[in-house]
Structure formats: C-alpha cells, structure tokens
Design a protein around this motif. Structure first.
Motif, short mmCIF file in Angstrom:
data_model
loop_
_atom_site.label_atom_id
_atom_site.label_comp_id
_atom_site.label_asym_id
_atom_site.label_seq_id
_atom_site.Cartn_x
_atom_site.Cartn_y
_atom_site.Cartn_z
N UNK A 36 43.71 41.80 45.41
CA UNK A 36 42.68 42.69 44.86
C UNK A 36 42.54 42.46 43.35
N UNK A 37 41.89 41.35 42.97
CA UNK A 37 41.73 41.06 41.55
C UNK A 37 40.92 42.11 40.80
N UNK A 97 33.91 44.91 44.33
CA UNK A 97 34.04 44.78 45.79
C UNK A 97 33.82 43.33 46.22
N UNK A 98 32.84 42.67 45.61
CA UNK A 98 32.59 41.24 45.91
C UNK A 98 33.79 40.40 45.52
N UNK A 99 34.38 40.71 44.37
CA UNK A 99 35.55 39.96 43.90
C UNK A 99 36.70 40.07 44.89
N UNK A 100 36.92 41.26 45.43
CA UNK A 100 38.00 41.45 46.40
C UNK A 100 37.67 40.78 47.74
N UNK A 114 38.40 37.16 47.26
CA UNK A 114 39.84 36.87 47.31
C UNK A 114 40.30 36.63 48.75
N UNK A 115 39.67 37.30 49.71
CA UNK A 115 40.00 37.09 51.12
C UNK A 115 39.59 35.70 51.60
N UNK A 116 38.57 35.13 50.94
CA UNK A 116 38.02 33.83 51.35
C UNK A 116 38.50 32.68 50.46
N UNK A 159 27.49 39.56 50.44
CA UNK A 159 26.93 40.37 51.53
C UNK A 159 27.90 41.46 51.98
N UNK A 160 29.19 41.11 52.03
CA UNK A 160 30.20 42.06 52.52
C UNK A 160 30.68 43.02 51.43
#
Length: 449
Positions: free
Chosen positions: A210-211, A255-258, A261-263, A368-369
């Motif tokens: 979670x950057x 939120x996009x940054x986190x 991080x998942x991708x 998008x997510x």
C-alpha cells in the motif's frame, strides 16, 4: 549470499571476541528478522576493541575495503556486509553530510544506538550468543506497529528521516507515532539531495503493498509541499460522483496507486509503471470544470504530462525513466476508451505508440479499479491483451526497408524516412508488404510527373 555474509560475520565476531570485544547485528537486519521478513543486507557493529585491532582482524580474513575508515566503516571485498564501529555524530550544518564524526567503540550499547532514527532500528543482536539488546523499547514498538523516533535532537539532524518514516509506514503498514509526526512536521526538507528523497520514494513504490500510506503519512506531517507539491495539489479537487464516488482526485490517485501495487510484479518497467500510476491524473488540477452542470476534466491526460514532467525532473535525472512514465501518463485513458469504441486500426496505433504496451494495459486496469465502484475488469483486459497479441504478430511480418525503396528507383534522402513512416503506417492498417510497395510505387510515379 545471505548465508555467505552471515558466515563471514560469525568469523569476524569470533576473532573480535578473542580480542575482548563483541559484535552485533544492527539496524534493519534485526528488525526484519523479528518481523519475519527475509533480508540480504547485513550490518554489524563492533564494540570493545580499537579501530586498528579491527582492521588487523579484517585484513586477516580478506581484502578490506575502507569505505569510511575515518568514520569506522569497512567492508570486505566479495561480501555484502557493512562493518562499523560505534560513533557519535554532531551536526555542523543543514546538509546530510554536515556532521562531525567521533569513533568510539567503548561508548556503550545505549549510547551507540541513540544516533539511530527509530526504536525499531535501534535493536542489536549479538552475532555469537543471539542476545538482543533493546535500549529503547524497539521490540514493543514493533509489536504495536509503531514507528517512534529515539531522540528529538539527534533525529532532527538528518531531515531525510521524514521520508524514511513514511516509507517504513507504507512498507510495513505501521503507523507513525504522534510525537514523531509532530517532530517531522517541524523539519526543513528543502536542503536534501533529490537522489536521497527519490530512493525513499522508490522503496515505497516498489516494496509496499500500500504505497499510498507513504503519501498519506507525509500529508499528516504537512511534508508534501516541497518535494511532492503536485500530489498535495490533488487534495480537494472534486470529481464526478457518478464515475468517482470515492471522492477527490487525491483519494482516487491513492487508490489507483494501491491497485497498481497489486499488478506491479507483471510490469516490464515496475518503477515507471508505479510512477505513472502516481502521476496519471495530475492534469485534473487545472482541467476540472463544470460544463452543462457536469464536473469534467477534458484533456487532463495531456496536462498531466506537462505537470508530471516538472515533478519527475525534481526527483530524477534519468531521461529514459521519465520518457517511459510520461508515455504511460499520456496514453492512460486510451485502452479503456478504445475497448468501448475503437476499430482495429486505432488499437494497433495505440500499441505502436506505447513504449510498454502491456504496462499500459495494467495502468488502465489500475485506473479502472481504483475508484469506489466494484468492477470486474476481466473481459476488458482479455480483449485488450488479445488486441496486443495481434499487434505483436503484425510486427513480426516484414516491413518496407530502405533497400526496398532503392529497388523502386528512389535515392536516399528526405523522402526515404517519409516513405518508411508511410510504410509503417500502412502496415499498422493491415496491408501486407507487397500492397504497401505498390502503393508507394504509385505515389512515387505521381510525384515524378
């Protein structure tokens, strides 16, 4: 490599012990071991012997690299291990190098640890016995997920610690102690070298799940303004409730940054990808307007490029990195737009314009997510990846070359590059090489008459 380094640390510790001293694992190694995190970095600190005695011990083991001999810091060639002696530091200016250093291996464990930044980094573990010396309650703070500074005076002597606190908070998902936040808010970070700030940012972007915590922590410290003012500017910029029920542009960007991080592990250039996720909506600060009763930000992706350029130039001088980030920022809207409306030719051009097209798909997915709407991106992603696969297949087919143009009677010159570009454009539209050459031949004849 870690085992090799630990073996040499044990060898050094044994010889130090024979001379009446003690050797400790210090800093991040002890912290990470307690947290159950694997770490390659090994730092040891030698107490209770003179500098010359330590040098003799190291020389008996291997090739000594005196990386900071006057500061009591050494390593051995072929090993990734820092060997230090306890030292006192006294600030003599504002820069991170403005310190007077005193090496003193007899100052005691607590005095040696007091110069460290946080309690969790002050832990010392005897290499030979395994005894952990915890002078400032570091183990308790680790259990409580608390990042707490040790000493008000020494902590403020290096303002990089503001960013270290934030990156530790993001990497470990800890919180920064209220008193530490208060102290950090008083510190002047403007004199820091950009390389040092960028290193802390990189750790947050590349190591944290979670950057976003890096930036929310800096926000809480009122420390976004100098190095990350473009991110601070996103706070309070409203968005359409229909498309962005999550709130302002800052909230969306975090939120996009986190999501990114998942991708991150799938990205070709992980750092460029994460920086693009951070910068992608910078332009909304100047393009957000109410039009016909609706909140819009038309053209924000192009303005984002200009703002991100200034942001990146403040933090890094790596030209290729900046180029890749700005390319992703510029194109970040297009994959999702084209999924809804575009023809194959436009999709081929998009992949051709992208430096890392697969990373562009990942960025579009994160964008998008990263909002307050639950969405299944599977169908969109599959469609985009199928299109990218078609593009890669197309690029394996032969294209018009300079040799082909010469065979058509064209002499090398300005027209050469123009026809090469035209050939590539026609290739993207689906024409084969023979069709393209026929088209060019007709065009050449037209221009000759």
């Amino acid at each position: 490599m870690a085992n090799k380094n630990m073996e040499i640390a044990t060898k050094i510790a044994t010889k130090v012990s024979d001379m009446g001293g003690r050797t400790f694992l210090v800093g991040g190694y002890v912290r990470d071991e307690i947290l159950g995190i694997e770490t390659k970095d090994i730092d040891i600190e030698v107490h209770g012997i003179e500098v010359d005695t330590l040098v003799n011990i190291l020389e008996s083991i291997g090739d000594v690299q005196k990386i900071g001999a006057s500061f009591g810091v050494f390593n051995l060639k072929g090993y990734d291990i820092d060997i230090a002696m306890p030292r006192k530091e006294k600030s003599s200016g504002n820069g991170h190098k403005d310190f007077e250093i005193y090496v003193d291996s007899f100052i005691g464990y607590k005095e040696a640890a007091i110069r460290r930044d946080f309690t969790m980094n002050s832990l010392m573990k005897d290499v030979l016995t395994g005894e952990v010396i915890d002078s400032f309650g570091g183990i308790e703070d680790l259990k409580n997920k608390n990042i707490k500074h040790i000493n008000d005076v020494s902590f403020c002597e290096d303002s990089l610690r503001v960013f270290r606190a934030a990156q530790f908070a993001s990497r470990f998902e800890f919180f920064v102690d209220k008193e530490t936040i208060k102290l950090c808010s008083t510190m002047d970070v403007s004199s820091l070298a950009f390389e040092r700030v960028f290193e802390e940012l990189k750790k947050a972007l590349l190591k944290a799940e979670k950057p976003s915590i890096f930036f929310t922590t800096l926000r809480d410290m009122n420390q976004l303004s100098f190095w990350f003012k473009e991110i601070e500017d996103l706070i309070g910029i409203k968005q359409s409730q229909i498309h962005h029920p999550e709130g302002d542009v800052f909230t969306h960007s975090m939120m996009v940054l986190d999501e990114a991080a998942k991708l991150r592990s799938q990205a070709e250039n992980k750092l460029a990808f994460m920086l693009a996720a951070l910068c992608h909506d910078f332009g909304k600060t100047i393009t957000t307007k109410v039009r016909k009763g609706k909140l819009t930000a038309y053209g924000h992706e192009l303005e984002s490029v200009n703002i991100a350029k200034a942001f990146l130039s403040r933090l890094t001088n790596k030209i290729s990195l900046k180029k890749e980030v700005l390319n992703l920022v510029k194109l970040h809207m297009k994959p999702n737009q084209m999924y809804n409306s575009s023809k194959k030719k436009s999709m081929m051009k998009l992949w051709d314009d992208a430096i890392h097209p697969a990373d562009l798909i990942l960025l579009a997915k994160a964008d998008s997510l990263g909002r307050g709407i639950k969405k299944d991106y599977t169908e969109i992603e599959n469609t985009l990846r199928a299109s990218l696969k078609d593009y890669k297949k197309l690029m394996q087919e032969p294209e018009v070359s300079g040799k082909d143009l010469i065979s058509l009677g064209l002499k090398p010159g300005v027209q050469f590059s123009e026809y090469i570009k035209l050939g590539h454009k026609l290739h993207l539209s689906g024409l084969n090489k023979e069709e393209i050459l026929n088209h060019i031949a007709v065009d050449i004849k037209k221009k000759q008459y």
